[in-house]
Motif scaffolding. Structure first.
Motif, PDB file in Angstrom:
ATOM      1  N   ARG A 194     -27.585 -23.852 -35.528  1.00  0.00           N
ATOM      2  CA  ARG A 194     -27.941 -23.580 -37.286  1.00  0.00           C
ATOM      3  C   ARG A 194     -28.636 -22.208 -37.101  1.00  0.00           C
ATOM      4  N   HIS A 195     -29.452 -21.642 -36.197  1.00  0.00           N
ATOM      5  CA  HIS A 195     -30.114 -20.389 -36.363  1.00  0.00           C
ATOM      6  C   HIS A 195     -29.469 -19.367 -35.410  1.00  0.00           C
ATOM      7  N   ASN A 196     -28.417 -19.520 -34.922  1.00  0.00           N
ATOM      8  CA  ASN A 196     -27.943 -18.879 -33.927  1.00  0.00           C
ATOM      9  C   ASN A 196     -28.740 -18.084 -32.924  1.00  0.00           C
ATOM     10  N   LEU A 197     -29.408 -19.192 -31.933  1.00  0.00           N
ATOM     11  CA  LEU A 197     -30.351 -18.892 -31.064  1.00  0.00           C
ATOM     12  C   LEU A 197     -29.743 -19.196 -29.781  1.00  0.00           C
ATOM     13  N   PHE A 198     -30.231 -18.780 -28.611  1.00  0.00           N
ATOM     14  CA  PHE A 198     -30.232 -19.063 -27.264  1.00  0.00           C
ATOM     15  C   PHE A 198     -30.844 -20.302 -26.939  1.00  0.00           C
ATOM     16  N   LEU A 199     -30.237 -21.334 -26.285  1.00  0.00           N
ATOM     17  CA  LEU A 199     -31.194 -22.136 -25.639  1.00  0.00           C
ATOM     18  C   LEU A 199     -31.240 -21.990 -24.087  1.00  0.00           C
ATOM     19  N   LEU A 200     -32.407 -21.553 -23.543  1.00  0.00           N
ATOM     20  CA  LEU A 200     -32.602 -21.545 -22.622  1.00  0.00           C
ATOM     21  C   LEU A 200     -33.178 -22.556 -21.650  1.00  0.00           C
ATOM     22  N   SER A 201     -32.679 -23.089 -20.820  1.00  0.00           N
ATOM     23  CA  SER A 201     -33.228 -24.442 -20.174  1.00  0.00           C
ATOM     24  C   SER A 201     -33.413 -24.433 -18.732  1.00  0.00           C
ATOM     25  N   ASP A 202     -34.692 -24.577 -18.526  1.00  0.00           N
ATOM     26  CA  ASP A 202     -35.375 -24.434 -17.053  1.00  0.00           C
ATOM     27  C   ASP A 202     -35.197 -26.028 -16.548  1.00  0.00           C
ATOM     28  N   LEU A 220     -24.761 -31.168 -23.318  1.00  0.00           N
ATOM     29  CA  LEU A 220     -24.799 -31.218 -24.977  1.00  0.00           C
ATOM     30  C   LEU A 220     -23.201 -30.614 -25.483  1.00  0.00           C
ATOM     31  N   GLN A 221     -22.862 -31.016 -26.260  1.00  0.00           N
ATOM     32  CA  GLN A 221     -21.601 -30.353 -26.732  1.00  0.00           C
ATOM     33  C   GLN A 221     -21.720 -29.531 -27.860  1.00  0.00           C
ATOM     34  N   GLY A 222     -20.606 -28.437 -28.049  1.00  0.00           N
ATOM     35  CA  GLY A 222     -20.686 -27.772 -29.166  1.00  0.00           C
ATOM     36  C   GLY A 222     -21.676 -26.450 -29.072  1.00  0.00           C
ATOM     37  N   ALA A 223     -22.069 -26.151 -27.955  1.00  0.00           N
ATOM     38  CA  ALA A 223     -23.102 -25.146 -27.692  1.00  0.00           C
ATOM     39  C   ALA A 223     -22.981 -24.334 -26.700  1.00  0.00           C
ATOM     40  N   ASP A 224     -21.722 -24.099 -26.096  1.00  0.00           N
ATOM     41  CA  ASP A 224     -21.439 -23.477 -24.839  1.00  0.00           C
ATOM     42  C   ASP A 224     -21.971 -21.928 -25.181  1.00  0.00           C
ATOM     43  N   ASP A 225     -21.688 -21.258 -26.033  1.00  0.00           N
ATOM     44  CA  ASP A 225     -22.307 -19.947 -26.135  1.00  0.00           C
ATOM     45  C   ASP A 225     -23.719 -19.818 -26.413  1.00  0.00           C
ATOM     46  N   HIS A 226     -24.330 -20.705 -26.530  1.00  0.00           N
ATOM     47  CA  HIS A 226     -26.025 -20.712 -26.714  1.00  0.00           C
ATOM     48  C   HIS A 226     -26.862 -21.167 -25.407  1.00  0.00           C
ATOM     49  N   VAL A 227     -26.033 -22.086 -24.634  1.00  0.00           N
ATOM     50  CA  VAL A 227     -26.850 -22.484 -23.561  1.00  0.00           C
ATOM     51  C   VAL A 227     -26.781 -21.458 -22.426  1.00  0.00           C
ATOM     52  N   VAL A 248     -26.550 -20.054 -15.153  1.00  0.00           N
ATOM     53  CA  VAL A 248     -25.410 -20.539 -15.284  1.00  0.00           C
ATOM     54  C   VAL A 248     -25.093 -20.684 -16.821  1.00  0.00           C
ATOM     55  N   THR A 249     -23.981 -19.954 -17.033  1.00  0.00           N
ATOM     56  CA  THR A 249     -23.457 -19.979 -18.730  1.00  0.00           C
ATOM     57  C   THR A 249     -22.078 -19.664 -18.883  1.00  0.00           C
ATOM     58  N   LYS A 250     -21.560 -20.373 -19.901  1.00  0.00           N
ATOM     59  CA  LYS A 250     -20.271 -20.301 -20.382  1.00  0.00           C
ATOM     60  C   LYS A 250     -19.912 -19.209 -21.075  1.00  0.00           C
ATOM     61  N   ASN A 251     -21.159 -18.518 -21.668  1.00  0.00           N
ATOM     62  CA  ASN A 251     -21.014 -17.317 -22.586  1.00  0.00           C
ATOM     63  C   ASN A 251     -20.586 -16.167 -21.697  1.00  0.00           C
ATOM     64  N   LYS A 252     -19.343 -15.526 -21.740  1.00  0.00           N
ATOM     65  CA  LYS A 252     -18.869 -14.449 -20.839  1.00  0.00           C
ATOM     66  C   LYS A 252     -19.551 -13.404 -21.134  1.00  0.00           C
ATOM     67  N   THR A 253     -19.713 -12.919 -22.404  1.00  0.00           N
ATOM     68  CA  THR A 253     -20.323 -11.796 -22.842  1.00  0.00           C
ATOM     69  C   THR A 253     -21.824 -11.474 -22.066  1.00  0.00           C
ATOM     70  N   LEU A 254     -22.477 -12.629 -22.182  1.00  0.00           N
ATOM     71  CA  LEU A 254     -23.988 -13.011 -21.724  1.00  0.00           C
ATOM     72  C   LEU A 254     -23.898 -12.613 -20.155  1.00  0.00           C
ATOM     73  N   ARG A 255     -22.804 -13.490 -19.530  1.00  0.00           N
ATOM     74  CA  ARG A 255     -22.817 -13.559 -18.102  1.00  0.00           C
ATOM     75  C   ARG A 255     -22.290 -11.742 -17.770  1.00  0.00           C
ATOM     76  N   ASP A 256     -21.754 -11.073 -18.567  1.00  0.00           N
ATOM     77  CA  ASP A 256     -21.400  -9.664 -18.056  1.00  0.00           C
ATOM     78  C   ASP A 256     -22.554  -8.953 -18.110  1.00  0.00           C
ATOM     79  N   ILE A 257     -23.414  -9.091 -18.957  1.00  0.00           N
ATOM     80  CA  ILE A 257     -24.544  -8.492 -19.144  1.00  0.00           C
ATOM     81  C   ILE A 257     -25.720  -8.776 -18.052  1.00  0.00           C
TER      82      ILE A 257
END
Length: 398
Positions: A194-202, A220-227, A248-257
């Motif tokens: 809802r607030h366009n935040l990353f969810l960092l999960s240790d 969790l479903q529907g948050a691949d770019d956030h997790v 580990v992340t499904k967010n390719k842009t973040l993964r490249d960084i």
């Protein structure tokens, strides 16, 4: 006069290592010090993992791939898939321990001056990672009285500002042992979306849940770019010294960084990856004995603590830590006194004062974290010491 960086000066001492000089001095005086301060398991590293390094035919220990070896990332992906996570080798970047994955996540997701929200008490080094990356911890307090359950999501939402970029959680939690339910995680996920935040999960302790079911943020479903999942082999295989973790992340842009950040340190440890890859071939029942042993240790420590007058101790449902309230004036002073002034049968114990696991200065002053990573005989002897110490400590409160 030369001045070091303000960042370096501001870094806090490790909450679980800062008393090491006092422990060393006690040992030099002939005192046996039981180390309950740090999550260093005494359960043996699986021999097959050590053999993979010992028997490796290596003529030149060369640089490896920046993201980690393909063979290890493929085996690690299979490990996650067996947990029901939709992860491929391309989603994984191998890191130098879980610590590097935390640092990479903050550097990749936040700009200097940005904020991330985390429930407190939390893994103490999060404070130092924030300082080192130029970011800021914004704490939401959880409370011993309700077993350090996740605070209401409304409290997180009230903390969100234009500088907020992420929420960081740790489940099973270090230092409290609390395991977040799927419902709790869904609420946090919805807030992040809802607030366009990353969810960092240790998720360093996922294998060690005793009275609760583990849910990964990647379930969790529907948050691949956030997790962003932060992981390590240190705890689950008693391989802390291997220094192998993962982001580990499904967010390719973040993964490249993150990949560009990883290039700065060239590659993760090669020998550590050999050891970690061998872990993927351990039998499915490997964790059964380890988990049962930690459960027995937890039950013993909690029962001993609850029998001591004035001690309040929630039941940790995962990981291998107890965070309890003691009838003392100040846990930092008490922990130092244990090593400088106290012994019982020529023994004492080393603990972690809980103040180092909070961002709010007024919290945790009468709490301490203890790790049940030592065998049951040592736990009993350490609890004998603590019981006597609480009676003798001059700063005892009522």
């Amino acid at each position: 006069m030369l001045q070091p960086s303000q960042r370096g000066v501001a870094l806090p001492a490790s909450p679980y290592r800062k008393l090491s000089p006092y422990a060393d001095a006690a040992r030099q005086r002939g005192i046996i010090v039981h180390p309950l301060n740090i999550g260093q398991p005494d359960i043996e590293t699986p021999p097959a993992m050590l053999a993979a390094v010992q028997n490796a035919d290596i003529r030149v220990l060369e640089y490896g791939p920046t993201a980690g070896t393909v063979s290890y990332r493929q085996k690690l992906a299979t490990y996650y898939q067996n947990l029901g996570l939709d992860v491929t080798a391309e989603d994984i970047l191998v890191t130098t321990g879980g610590s590097e994955s935390i640092s990479f996540a903050l550097l990749a997701c936040l700009n200097p001056g940005d904020e991330f929200i985390v429930p407190e008490p939390f893994y103490g080094p999060y404070n130092a990672f924030a300082i080192s990356t130029g970011t800021h911890v914004v704490a939401v307090a959880s409370h011993l009285e309700n077993d350090f359950a996740l605070p209401p999501v409304e409290e997180f939402e009230r903390k969100i500002t234009p500088r907020t970029k992420a929420i960081l959680i740790c489940s099973p939690n270090n230092p409290t042992g609390y395991v977040y339910s799927r419902q709790e995680l869904e609420q946090i996920k919805d807030l992040c979306v809802r607030h366009n935040l990353f969810l960092l999960s240790d998720e360093a302790y996922r294998e060690f849940c005793y009275d609760a079911t583990f849910t990964s943020a990647l379930h969790l479903q529907g948050a691949d770019d956030h997790v962003v999942l932060l992981d390590t082999i240190s705890k689950r295989y008693s391989a802390c010294g291997a220094r192998i973790g993962a982001l580990v992340t499904k967010n390719k842009t973040l993964r490249d960084i993150v990949f560009k950040l990883a290039q700065l340190r060239v590659c993760p440890p090669g020998l550590g990856q050999l050891l970690a890859e061998a872990a993927a071939d351990l039998p499915e029942d490997y964790f059964d004995h380890t988990k049962a042993e930690y459960l027995a240790r937890r039950n013993l420590m909690v029962s001993r603590l609850r029998a001591m007058p004035g001690v309040r101790c929630p039941l940790p449902r995962g990981a291998f830590y107890v965070l309890c309230h003691l009838p003392i004036d100040d846990a930092d002073l008490f922990a130092k006194w244990l090593l400088e002034k106290f012994s019982y049968r020529n023994e004492t114990l080393m603990v972690s004062p809980a103040s180092g696991f909070y961002a709010t200065p007024s919290l945790g002053r009468q709490q301490m974290r203890m790790a049940y990573v030592v065998n049951q005989d040592v736990i009993n002897r350490a609890m004998d010491c603590l019981e006597v110490a609480l009676r003798e400590y001059p700063g005892r409160s009522h």
